[in-house]
Design a protein around this motif. Structure first.
Motif, short mmCIF file in Angstrom:
data_model
loop_
_atom_site.label_atom_id
_atom_site.label_comp_id
_atom_site.label_asym_id
_atom_site.label_seq_id
_atom_site.Cartn_x
_atom_site.Cartn_y
_atom_site.Cartn_z
N GLU A 1 0.83 -1.21 0.00
CA GLU A 1 0.00 0.00 0.00
C GLU A 1 0.87 1.25 0.00
O GLU A 1 0.58 2.23 -0.70
N SER A 2 1.95 1.23 0.75
CA SER A 2 2.86 2.37 0.78
C SER A 2 3.49 2.59 -0.58
O SER A 2 3.62 3.72 -1.05
N SER B 1 0.82 4.03 -2.95
CA SER B 1 0.56 5.44 -2.64
C SER B 1 1.66 6.32 -3.19
O SER B 1 1.41 7.39 -3.76
N SER B 2 2.91 5.88 -3.05
CA SER B 2 4.04 6.64 -3.58
C SER B 2 4.00 6.68 -5.10
O SER B 2 4.33 7.70 -5.72
N ASN C 1 7.79 5.97 3.49
CA ASN C 1 6.33 5.93 3.46
C ASN C 1 5.80 4.74 4.26
O ASN C 1 4.75 4.82 4.89
N HIS D 1 -10.50 12.84 2.67
CA HIS D 1 -9.29 12.80 1.84
C HIS D 1 -9.30 13.92 0.81
O HIS D 1 -8.30 14.62 0.62
N ARG E 1 0.62 11.49 -0.34
CA ARG E 1 0.94 10.33 0.49
C ARG E 1 0.40 10.50 1.91
O ARG E 1 -0.16 9.57 2.50
N ARG F 1 -3.34 9.95 1.94
CA ARG F 1 -3.77 8.56 1.86
C ARG F 1 -3.50 7.82 3.16
O ARG F 1 -4.18 6.83 3.46
N SER G 1 -4.89 2.44 -2.10
CA SER G 1 -4.04 3.19 -3.04
C SER G 1 -3.76 2.38 -4.30
O SER G 1 -3.66 2.94 -5.39
#
Length: 414
Positions: free
Chosen positions: A109-110, A113-114, A145, A236, A251, A254, A275
């Motif tokens: 997920e990180s 998102s990035s 992240n 968001h 980031r 999210r 994401s």
């Protein structure tokens, strides 16, 4: 002195105000290298957004939008519950829920998102960055992240101005240009080819409005009368509209999504790959944010609904791939029941690049025990070395890397 905002007809829509330009250092820097014609076009006041205060605004959506969002929320809840089953056959340090999967999905997920911000890295480089091995800049940023997402989990019982700053500080650690852990002190604008705000696609509110708008957003986040996925999507969108930081807004925004899902009791692991779902159609995501700023709230809710279904589907495919890989490991590893090697297997599912010192620290075992486990996994062809040298060798579980890269490829596919 700013002019009184020109309020848009919809209560959710942003208003606008004129702000002076050309009176500070940032204006001078922005116009350096421009032609005389371009400099003339960048003179005079510009229009900055004045977002609506939303703490008490009613949330009305069409029945089909509400129903679809509720279905997506149930899918998120089911998937979160499924994580307790995923790789339980590996045992390890599980405390009743799937030991490695929550961490695996946190990482994916990180990374997704990035990637929405065009910060991209492969699973192997991300795993190496987690060991603080030398990798590219992007891998380091994505690793940060991951830390920020974990910070969000730690702070999920509170949602305050200070907790937002703490997440941003972790996310942008070392990136001085982004003023980590500080609200922006100047004007920002969106539009890669716009050297000044005059021709930007969107100009967020002036910095002197940021804190007041964020406090209003936090008040909105603490409401209990808005259905969860609508609540998350709107919060968001408002965060992205305020754009409170010099960089890292997407980031950080999210991370807010996962914090709210966790606070609402929808997820335990804070890792449902929303994401990854947004990444499948970033153009639609950005269009939905634009519609939100124009007062239309349904497009961003619909986009989050689609992202939830897509992300959960991709997450399930990843879990299936990991199950297939790790079941195969059990067929080729031979060791006594309490051997260290069995404790290494769930670690590899989460962190597919390891060193002997890393395993010593992670499992609290001796150097010989960690080395013997690595040797057993090397013999079983589960681990391979990343270099020919013996000193400071890093070992990689290539099958896990391939499963994670396949997840990322699916997320990018329209």
């Amino acid at each position: 002195m700013a002019k009184v905002p020109d309020v848009a007809p919809s209560s959710w829509a942003v208003g606008w105000e004129e702000r002076p330009w050309g009176v500070d250092a940032s204006a001078n820097v922005a116009t350096q290298g421009l032609s005389r014609r371009q400099r003339m076009a960048a003179r005079g006041p510009y229009r900055a957004a004045v977002p609506a205060t939303i703490a008490a605004l009613p949330v009305h959506t069409a029945a089909e939008v509400t129903a679809a969002a509720e279905d997506a929320l149930q899918e998120i809840t089911r998937f979160d519950a499924e994580l307790a089953q995923g790789l339980s056959h590996l045992g390890g340090d599980s405390d009743g829920e799937l030991a490695p999967l929550s961490a695996v999905l946190l990482r994916t997920e990180s990374a997704s998102s990035s990637q929405i911000e065009n910060v991209t890295t492969g699973a192997k480089d991300l795993a190496l960055a987690a060991l603080q091995e030398k990798t590219g800049t992007n891998a380091t940023l994505v690793a940060a992240n991951v830390d920020a997402m974990q910070r969000a989990a730690d702070l999920s019982d509170e949602l305050t101005l200070d907790s937002m700053l703490a997440v941003h500080r972790t996310l942008l650690h070392g990136a001085d240009y982004a003023e980590p852990g500080s609200w922006r002190s100047g004007q920002v604008w969106i539009g890669a080819n716009a050297p000044t705000p005059h021709r930007a696609s969107f100009v967020p509110p002036h910095s002197d409005r940021v804190v007041e708008l964020l406090q209003d957003l936090i008040d909105f986040c603490h409401r209990t009368d808005v259905p969860v996925l609508q609540h998350v999507a709107l919060a968001h969108a408002q965060f992205e509209t305020i754009h409170p930081f010099a960089d890292g807004n997407g980031r950080t925004g999210r991370v807010l999504v996962h914090t709210m899902l966790h606070r609402a009791g929808v997820t335990r692991c804070l890792t449902v790959p929303v994401s990854a779902g947004l990444l499948q159609d970033t153009e639609s995501y950005f269009r939905a944010l634009t519609a939100y700023r124009e007062g239309e709230i349904e497009p961003i809710i619909a986009r989050f609904t689609e992202a939830a279904f897509a992300g959960v589907g991709n997450g399930r495919a990843l879990v299936s791939d990991l199950q297939s890989v790790t079941h195969g490991w059990l067929d080729v590893v031979t060791a006594r029941r309490h051997a260290t090697v069995w404790r290494v297997l769930p670690v590899l599912a989460e962190q597919p690049a390891v060193t002997v010192p890393y395993l010593q620290r992670r499992l609290d075992v001796s150097q010989p025990a960690a080395q013997h486990a690595v040797d057993q996994l090397l013999d079983a062809e589960i681990l391979t070395p990343t270099s020919a040298g013996r000193r400071n060798r890093v070992w990689v579980a290539q099958e896990i890397v391939e499963a994670l890269d396949a997840f990322a490829a699916r997320a990018r596919r329209r």
